[in-house]
Design an enzyme around this catalytic site. Structure first.
Site, PDB file in Angstrom:
ATOM      1  N   PHE A 180       0.789  -1.062   0.004  1.00 58.63           N
ATOM      2  CA  PHE A 180       0.086  -0.113  -0.090  1.00 58.63           C
ATOM      3  C   PHE A 180       0.799   1.036  -0.006  1.00 58.63           C
ATOM      4  CE2 PHE A 180      -2.396   3.405   1.899  1.00 58.63           C
ATOM      5  CZ  PHE A 180      -3.634   3.367   1.280  1.00 58.63           C
ATOM      6  N   ASP A 228       9.072   2.468   1.449  1.00 53.46           N
ATOM      7  CA  ASP A 228       8.210   2.955   2.055  1.00 53.46           C
ATOM      8  C   ASP A 228       7.872   2.967   3.439  1.00 53.46           C
ATOM      9  OD1 ASP A 228       5.787   4.082   2.576  1.00 53.46           O
ATOM     10  OD2 ASP A 228       4.647   3.282   0.915  1.00 53.46           O
ATOM     11  N   LYS A 280       3.198   9.793   8.111  1.00 54.18           N
ATOM     12  CA  LYS A 280       2.445   9.438   9.251  1.00 54.18           C
ATOM     13  C   LYS A 280       2.892  10.061  10.538  1.00 54.18           C
ATOM     14  CE  LYS A 280      -0.712   5.926   7.441  1.00 54.18           C
ATOM     15  NZ  LYS A 280      -0.307   5.277   6.258  1.00 54.18           N
TER      16      LYS A 280
END
Ligand SMILES: *Cc1c(COP(=O)(O)O)cnc(C)c1O
Length: 399
Positions: free
Chosen positions: A131, A220, A249
């Site tokens: 993702f 990532d 995040k």
């Protein structure tokens, strides 16, 4: 009370609760009910809620200067870049506002690199179950039809292989596939907290195949980075360094920010005018990032992630690990997944009734991403609540 707001685009299935304020790992709703936050806004609230030093730093900066264009030198941005270079041992940083944007920057770098090594239409290897975000580029890179269906045509330039499977990857490592990079999460978050069986060996093999073929290794770390796994970055549990790493995040504890961090080789591909962001790297977000990193260091939150993560894992394993309805419990620091033998999305609402915030991903994996400030008593309370919830749920569903 209806929480359905018809003037919002229908993009989220929202839970019937609305929070008013927070303190540490606790959230308080409009009626004064206290909830234990086991999710941190999906790995965002690194310092928990309302951390006094962060609040003070942001307030002070807001009173001075919130935004200034990247037409000008931004001191706070340079300082945060220095700090990230210091802890990653990479070379330079591009700032944006989210994880998908950080990955878009990485994808553009992979294209530049491809062209530089003589590939006119370069491809990036991505993973099943991966993702990377919701923009057209990053959803095309993501590994689930769930994210892509209905949005075709997808962006070309991605070749997908199974996660944690070097044999499959080696099979496509052929010049005719015109590959310029691999983009991968060291630990898959949305995909179900998937951790490679032999973390160091897998990452080292990825590094090796990239070196052999002159591909970029792009990690990532939007979800697993910034102390969550018990190191600054998850890949630091291995011996390797990536060429590119993306962050977002947890980097500024809730203030929107994204970062694409690159080594020397990749940094030299960029030049003024090739990429940019209006908001990216503004003083407010960068002060929030700098303060987050400082507090992580000052309060020993990286080792806390290890200690509390190990405690939660140990206790959960002891209490439910052998239950036939529990397939596996996986974790690295405070990134924790409990895979059940049955779909368990309903557990989110059941936990909410018990004043606990959790998430379920990949249909049957309970995902915990508590704030890094979580204390032992809070970690134990989380385990107590979750154990009961899962055992009751499995019993009710005859497992
Ligand atoms: C959440 C996430 C993204 C997307 O981040 P946004 O800020 O929502 O764009 C990208 N990669 C990973 C691994 C993520 O967990």
């Amino acid at each position: 009370m209806s929480l359905i707001k018809s003037s919002l685009l229908n993009t989220y299935k929202r839970l019937p609760v609305s929070f008013d304020k927070g303190e540490g790992v606790w959230l308080v709703d409009k009626f004064g009910n206290k909830y234990l936050d086991g999710l941190s806004g999906v790995a965002v609230n690194t310092l928990g809620h309302n951390h006094p030093i962060l609040v003070k730093a942001i307030s002070k900066q807001a009173a001075k200067l919130i935004h200034i264009s990247n037409y000008y030198h931004i001191e706070e941005q340079s300082m945060l870049a220095d700090a990230l270079v210091g802890i990653s041992k990479l070379s330079s940083v591009f700032f944006c506002n989210s994880g998908c944007e950080a990955n878009e920057a990485a994808i553009k770098l992979a294209r530049l690199h491809g062209h530089k090594i003589g590939i006119d239409t370069p491809n990036i290897i991505v993973m099943e179950g991966g993702f990377h975000g919701r923009t057209m580029g990053t959803l095309s890179a993501s590994g689930g039809r769930k994210y892509q269906a209905g949005f075709e045509p997808l962006m070309p330039g991605f070749i997908r292989v199974p996660y944690d499977d070097m044999a499959a990857l080696k099979k496509i490592a052929d010049k005719k596939n015109k590959i310029s990079a691999i983009l991968i999460e060291p630990i898959q978050g949305e995909g179900g907290v998937n951790i490679p069986d032999n973390f160091n060996e897998y990452l080292s093999s990825l590094r090796g195949i990239c070196d052999d073929n002159n591909w970029l290794l792009m990690l990532d770390e939007v979800q697993c980075g910034i102390g969550r796994t018990g190191k600054w970055f998850a890949h630091q549990h291995s011996e390797i360094k990536p060429d590119v790493m993306t962050l977002a995040k947890g980097l500024a504890s809730g203030v929107p920010i994204g970062a694409c961090v690159a080594n020397d080789k990749v940094s030299s591909l960029m030049a003024p005018g090739k990429h940019g962001s209006t908001f990216g790297g503004n003083p407010l977000a960068c002060v929030a990032g700098l303060t987050t990193l400082e507090i992580i260091k000052k309060e020993g939150l990286i080792s806390n992630a290890t200690v509390q993560g190990n405690l939660i894992y140990k206790e959960l394993s002891l209490r439910i690990g052998k239950h036939p309805g529990v397939k596996s419990i996986r974790h690295m620091g405070l990134m924790i997944g409990i895979e059940l033998s049955i779909p368990c999305v309903d557990l989110i609402n059941i936990a909410l009734d018990d004043k606990l915030l959790i998430n379920v991903t990949a249909d049957n994996v309970v995902r915990l991403l508590p704030p890094l400030v979580i204390k032992k008593e809070e970690a134990m309370l989380l385990v107590d609540k979750l154990t009961d919830l899962i055992l009751n749920f499995l019993e009710k569903n005859d497992k």
